[in-house]
Design a protein around this motif. Sequence first.
Motif, PDB file in Angstrom:
ATOM      1  N   ASN A 173       0.851  -1.096   0.132  1.00  0.00           N
ATOM      2  CA  ASN A 173      -0.156  -0.041   0.375  1.00  0.00           C
ATOM      3  C   ASN A 173       0.657   1.094  -0.026  1.00  0.00           C
ATOM      4  N   ALA A 174       1.930   1.245   0.650  1.00  0.00           N
ATOM      5  CA  ALA A 174       2.890   2.340   0.712  1.00  0.00           C
ATOM      6  C   ALA A 174       3.551   2.628  -0.733  1.00  0.00           C
ATOM      7  N   GLN A 175       3.742   1.379  -1.622  1.00  0.00           N
ATOM      8  CA  GLN A 175       4.351   1.597  -2.819  1.00  0.00           C
ATOM      9  C   GLN A 175       3.137   2.055  -3.596  1.00  0.00           C
ATOM     10  N   ASN A 176       1.979   1.736  -3.475  1.00  0.00           N
ATOM     11  CA  ASN A 176       0.968   2.118  -4.222  1.00  0.00           C
ATOM     12  C   ASN A 176       0.599   3.524  -4.200  1.00  0.00           C
ATOM     13  N   PHE A 187       2.729   5.854  -3.050  1.00  0.00           N
ATOM     14  CA  PHE A 187       3.905   6.420  -3.525  1.00  0.00           C
ATOM     15  C   PHE A 187       3.750   6.510  -5.519  1.00  0.00           C
ATOM     16  N   GLU A 188       3.261   5.378  -5.898  1.00  0.00           N
ATOM     17  CA  GLU A 188       3.137   5.637  -7.268  1.00  0.00           C
ATOM     18  C   GLU A 188       2.026   6.519  -7.785  1.00  0.00           C
ATOM     19  N   LYS A 189       1.050   6.678  -6.959  1.00  0.00           N
ATOM     20  CA  LYS A 189       0.006   7.687  -7.188  1.00  0.00           C
ATOM     21  C   LYS A 189       0.661   9.083  -7.431  1.00  0.00           C
ATOM     22  N   LEU A 190       1.499   9.279  -6.366  1.00  0.00           N
ATOM     23  CA  LEU A 190       2.027  10.560  -6.074  1.00  0.00           C
ATOM     24  C   LEU A 190       3.004  10.862  -7.439  1.00  0.00           C
ATOM     25  N   GLN A 191       3.778   9.802  -7.840  1.00  0.00           N
ATOM     26  CA  GLN A 191       4.758   9.881  -8.707  1.00  0.00           C
ATOM     27  C   GLN A 191       4.133  10.377 -10.209  1.00  0.00           C
ATOM     28  N   GLY A 192       2.819   9.800 -10.374  1.00  0.00           N
ATOM     29  CA  GLY A 192       2.172   9.861 -11.604  1.00  0.00           C
ATOM     30  C   GLY A 192       1.400  11.145 -11.788  1.00  0.00           C
ATOM     31  N   ALA A 193       1.332  12.079 -10.588  1.00  0.00           N
ATOM     32  CA  ALA A 193       0.682  13.259 -10.827  1.00  0.00           C
ATOM     33  C   ALA A 193       1.416  14.460 -11.193  1.00  0.00           C
ATOM     34  N   ASP A 194       0.704  15.214 -12.056  1.00  0.00           N
ATOM     35  CA  ASP A 194       1.073  16.793 -12.462  1.00  0.00           C
ATOM     36  C   ASP A 194       0.891  17.589 -11.444  1.00  0.00           C
ATOM     37  N   GLY A 195       0.043  17.299 -10.352  1.00  0.00           N
ATOM     38  CA  GLY A 195      -0.023  18.372  -9.413  1.00  0.00           C
ATOM     39  C   GLY A 195      -0.638  17.339  -8.150  1.00  0.00           C
ATOM     40  N   ILE A 196      -0.623  18.183  -6.878  1.00  0.00           N
ATOM     41  CA  ILE A 196      -1.036  17.470  -5.991  1.00  0.00           C
ATOM     42  C   ILE A 196      -1.818  18.651  -4.947  1.00  0.00           C
ATOM     43  N   MET A 241       6.438   6.917   3.134  1.00  0.00           N
ATOM     44  CA  MET A 241       7.170   7.525   1.648  1.00  0.00           C
ATOM     45  C   MET A 241       8.448   7.907   1.638  1.00  0.00           C
ATOM     46  N   SER A 242       8.902   8.339   2.856  1.00  0.00           N
ATOM     47  CA  SER A 242      10.334   8.870   3.076  1.00  0.00           C
ATOM     48  C   SER A 242      11.315   7.748   2.963  1.00  0.00           C
ATOM     49  N   ARG A 243      10.704   6.459   3.127  1.00  0.00           N
ATOM     50  CA  ARG A 243      11.594   5.469   3.144  1.00  0.00           C
ATOM     51  C   ARG A 243      11.794   4.870   1.621  1.00  0.00           C
ATOM     52  N   ILE A 244      10.826   5.091   0.882  1.00  0.00           N
ATOM     53  CA  ILE A 244      10.900   4.732  -0.617  1.00  0.00           C
ATOM     54  C   ILE A 244      11.720   6.016  -1.169  1.00  0.00           C
ATOM     55  N   GLU A 245      11.610   6.914  -0.947  1.00  0.00           N
ATOM     56  CA  GLU A 245      12.436   7.974  -1.573  1.00  0.00           C
ATOM     57  C   GLU A 245      12.408   9.269  -0.822  1.00  0.00           C
ATOM     58  N   GLN A 246      13.362   9.742  -0.253  1.00  0.00           N
ATOM     59  CA  GLN A 246      13.517  10.846   0.722  1.00  0.00           C
ATOM     60  C   GLN A 246      12.811  12.266   0.102  1.00  0.00           C
ATOM     61  N   LYS A 247      12.784  12.311  -1.289  1.00  0.00           N
ATOM     62  CA  LYS A 247      12.390  13.494  -1.777  1.00  0.00           C
ATOM     63  C   LYS A 247      11.092  12.978  -2.525  1.00  0.00           C
ATOM     64  N   PHE A 248      10.152  12.526  -1.951  1.00  0.00           N
ATOM     65  CA  PHE A 248       8.962  11.887  -2.351  1.00  0.00           C
ATOM     66  C   PHE A 248       8.208  12.771  -3.130  1.00  0.00           C
TER      67      PHE A 248
END
Length: 176
Positions: free
Chosen positions: A59-62, A64-73, A95-102
């Motif tokens: 679920n954390a990975q999921n 994270f992927e939603k955030l990475q796929g976004a043009d805006g939050i 999130m910060s464990r997957i990527e610090q600058k997530f």
Amino acid sequence: MKKIVVFGGSNSKKSINKELAVYASGLAQNVEVSVLDLNEFSLPIYGIDEETENGVPKNAQNFFEKLQGADGIVLSLAEHNGNFSVAFKNVFDWMSRIEQKFWNNTPMLLMATSPGGRGGSSVLSIAKNGFPHMGGNIVADFSLPSFYDNFKDGSIVNEEFKDQLKGAVSAFQNAL
Ligand SMILES: Cc1cc2nc3c(=O)[nH]c(=O)nc-3n(C[C@H](O)[C@H](O)[C@H](O)COP(=O)(O)O)c2cc1C
């Protein structure tokens, strides 16, 4: 069309922050809106032992992927004792464990609201100071105080706050 992800920093089923975030996203034009709910990404409480023993949860990975796929939050934070809600802080730490600058430098409209007169300004200030260290790109922010006086039947009823939010949404939209 630009894709924006929208969520409240809360796990309340009746989250006023999620409601505000959804309302704000409705003021943006020509965007594809994807509303997320932290309840759909249930996660164990972050801990180094949990991570070492079981790894980063799906679920954390999921999320994270939603955030990475976004043009805006578009995010509106609940304030609990002047700080992030536990539910948000937990996702944040995973999130910060997957990527610090997530936050990935994705343009963000950052908001907070609460039933009180300070409108979540403490948590907003914490996030404004901290997110830029984690790839946060806050292009506009907004705080709505006294939610139940100023937000009725799905919209902001106070014209001054409504105009302020429209300005913030327009700055956000221009940054997409
Ligand atoms: C444990 C707890 C602590 C809270 N602390 C604050 C606070 O520090 N400042 C504030 O304005 N509201 C505080 N509140 C009230 C919340 O702003 C209110 O519950 C609001 O609905 C939370 O947003 P949400 O509906 O999006 O979850 C607190 C609520 C709880 C349950």
